[in-house]
Design an enzyme around this catalytic site. Structure first.
Site, PDB file in Angstrom:
ATOM      1  N   SER A   1     -55.271  23.956  -3.610  1.00 27.06           N
ATOM      2  CA  SER A   1     -54.351  24.181  -2.444  1.00 27.06           C
ATOM      3  C   SER A   1     -54.040  22.829  -1.751  1.00 27.06           C
ATOM      4  O   SER A   1     -54.717  21.923  -1.873  1.00 27.06           O
ATOM      5  CB  SER A   1     -55.112  25.036  -1.347  1.00 27.06           C
ATOM      6  OG  SER A   1     -55.616  26.323  -1.991  1.00 27.06           O
TER       7      SER A   1
ATOM      8  N   LEU B   1     -60.136  23.506   2.780  1.00 27.67           N
ATOM      9  CA  LEU B   1     -58.905  23.736   1.921  1.00 27.67           C
ATOM     10  C   LEU B   1     -59.286  23.328   0.314  1.00 27.67           C
ATOM     11  O   LEU B   1     -59.653  22.312   0.001  1.00 27.67           O
ATOM     12  CB  LEU B   1     -57.507  22.856   2.242  1.00 27.67           C
ATOM     13  CG  LEU B   1     -56.157  23.396   1.956  1.00 27.67           C
ATOM     14  CD1 LEU B   1     -56.007  24.731   2.506  1.00 27.67           C
ATOM     15  CD2 LEU B   1     -55.379  22.246   2.496  1.00 27.67           C
ATOM     16  N   ASP B   2     -59.021  24.541  -0.608  1.00 30.27           N
ATOM     17  CA  ASP B   2     -59.552  24.428  -1.786  1.00 30.27           C
ATOM     18  C   ASP B   2     -58.770  23.378  -2.454  1.00 30.27           C
ATOM     19  O   ASP B   2     -57.795  22.732  -2.165  1.00 30.27           O
ATOM     20  CB  ASP B   2     -59.254  25.755  -2.403  1.00 30.27           C
ATOM     21  CG  ASP B   2     -60.013  26.975  -1.987  1.00 30.27           C
ATOM     22  OD1 ASP B   2     -61.021  26.800  -1.707  1.00 30.27           O
ATOM     23  OD2 ASP B   2     -59.269  27.871  -2.215  1.00 30.27           O
ATOM     24  N   ARG B   3     -59.513  22.624  -3.538  1.00 26.24           N
ATOM     25  CA  ARG B   3     -59.059  21.586  -4.314  1.00 26.24           C
ATOM     26  C   ARG B   3     -57.498  22.148  -4.910  1.00 26.24           C
ATOM     27  O   ARG B   3     -56.760  21.151  -4.889  1.00 26.24           O
ATOM     28  CB  ARG B   3     -59.806  21.336  -5.434  1.00 26.24           C
ATOM     29  CG  ARG B   3     -59.579  19.995  -6.288  1.00 26.24           C
ATOM     30  CD  ARG B   3     -60.736  19.723  -7.127  1.00 26.24           C
ATOM     31  NE  ARG B   3     -60.606  20.465  -8.327  1.00 26.24           N
ATOM     32  CZ  ARG B   3     -60.432  20.299  -9.462  1.00 26.24           C
ATOM     33  NH1 ARG B   3     -59.993  19.013  -9.841  1.00 26.24           N
ATOM     34  NH2 ARG B   3     -60.622  21.164 -10.508  1.00 26.24           N
TER      35      ARG B   3
END
Length: 180
Positions: A47, A43-45
């Site tokens: 997000s 999960l992207d930083r």
């Protein structure tokens, strides 16, 4: 076998160590003290939301590998007002620079009752924002953000709410629980 459901806060990396920059960034190690578990996917930083961790390699692959097409549902705050044509495009698949996405489930939703984000999403009086629920079955890099941008709805906030049957229900940011 352990399966951990974690509500990843905004700005936290989906890994236990940070070797990317001179400035230390928050990682999973600040929140999860269970030995031997690893994230099943990323999960992207920038997000937020549900991140699953496990010590079972087969389960990790089943969750993360796009071949298994496990549904992932995101609550997405977008800039602009979604028109039916944009939602239809998301439902049919969107052409990105790395090819056509699989069809998604997409619908407008009322603003969800979520925790405040830190830092807050920028607010502009002249530009409306709306929320959509988007369910995808693949996991390309920054896919949801690229899909919404491709249909003219840039993402302002992205919260992964569900992976398969596992949901974020009842978890505050930075909290985790071990699944039954």
């Amino acid at each position: 076998m352990s399966l951990i459901l974690f509500n990843k806060p905004y700005g936290v990396l989906s890994q236990f160590t940070d070797s990317g920059t001179q400035t230390a960034r928050p990682t999973l190690s600040a929140y999860i003290d269970v030995p031997g578990v690893y994230p099943a996917g990323r999960l992207d930083r920038d997000s937020e939301g549900l991140l699953l961790l496990t010590d079972d390699g087969r389960l990790q692959a089943r969750i993360a590998d796009p071949r298994f097409k496990m549904p992932k549902t995101y609550l997405v705050q977008v800039e602009g007002a979604p028109q039916e044509a944009a939602l239809r495009q998301l439902r049919q698949g969107v052409r990105l620079n790395d090819g056509l996405t699989l069809p998604a489930e997409a619908e407008c939703i009322d603003p969800p009752e979520l925790w405040p984000r830190d830092p807050p999403v920028r607010f502009r009086k002249s530009v409306p924002d709306h929320w959509i629920s988007l369910t995808i079955r693949e996991g390309r890099n920054r896919q949801v953000r690229r899909m919404t941008a491709a249909v003219g709805l840039p993402t302002l906030r992205l919260v992964r709410w569900r992976i398969g049957d596992w949901t974020l229900e009842g978890l505050a940011p930075g909290e985790y629980r071990i699944a039954d």
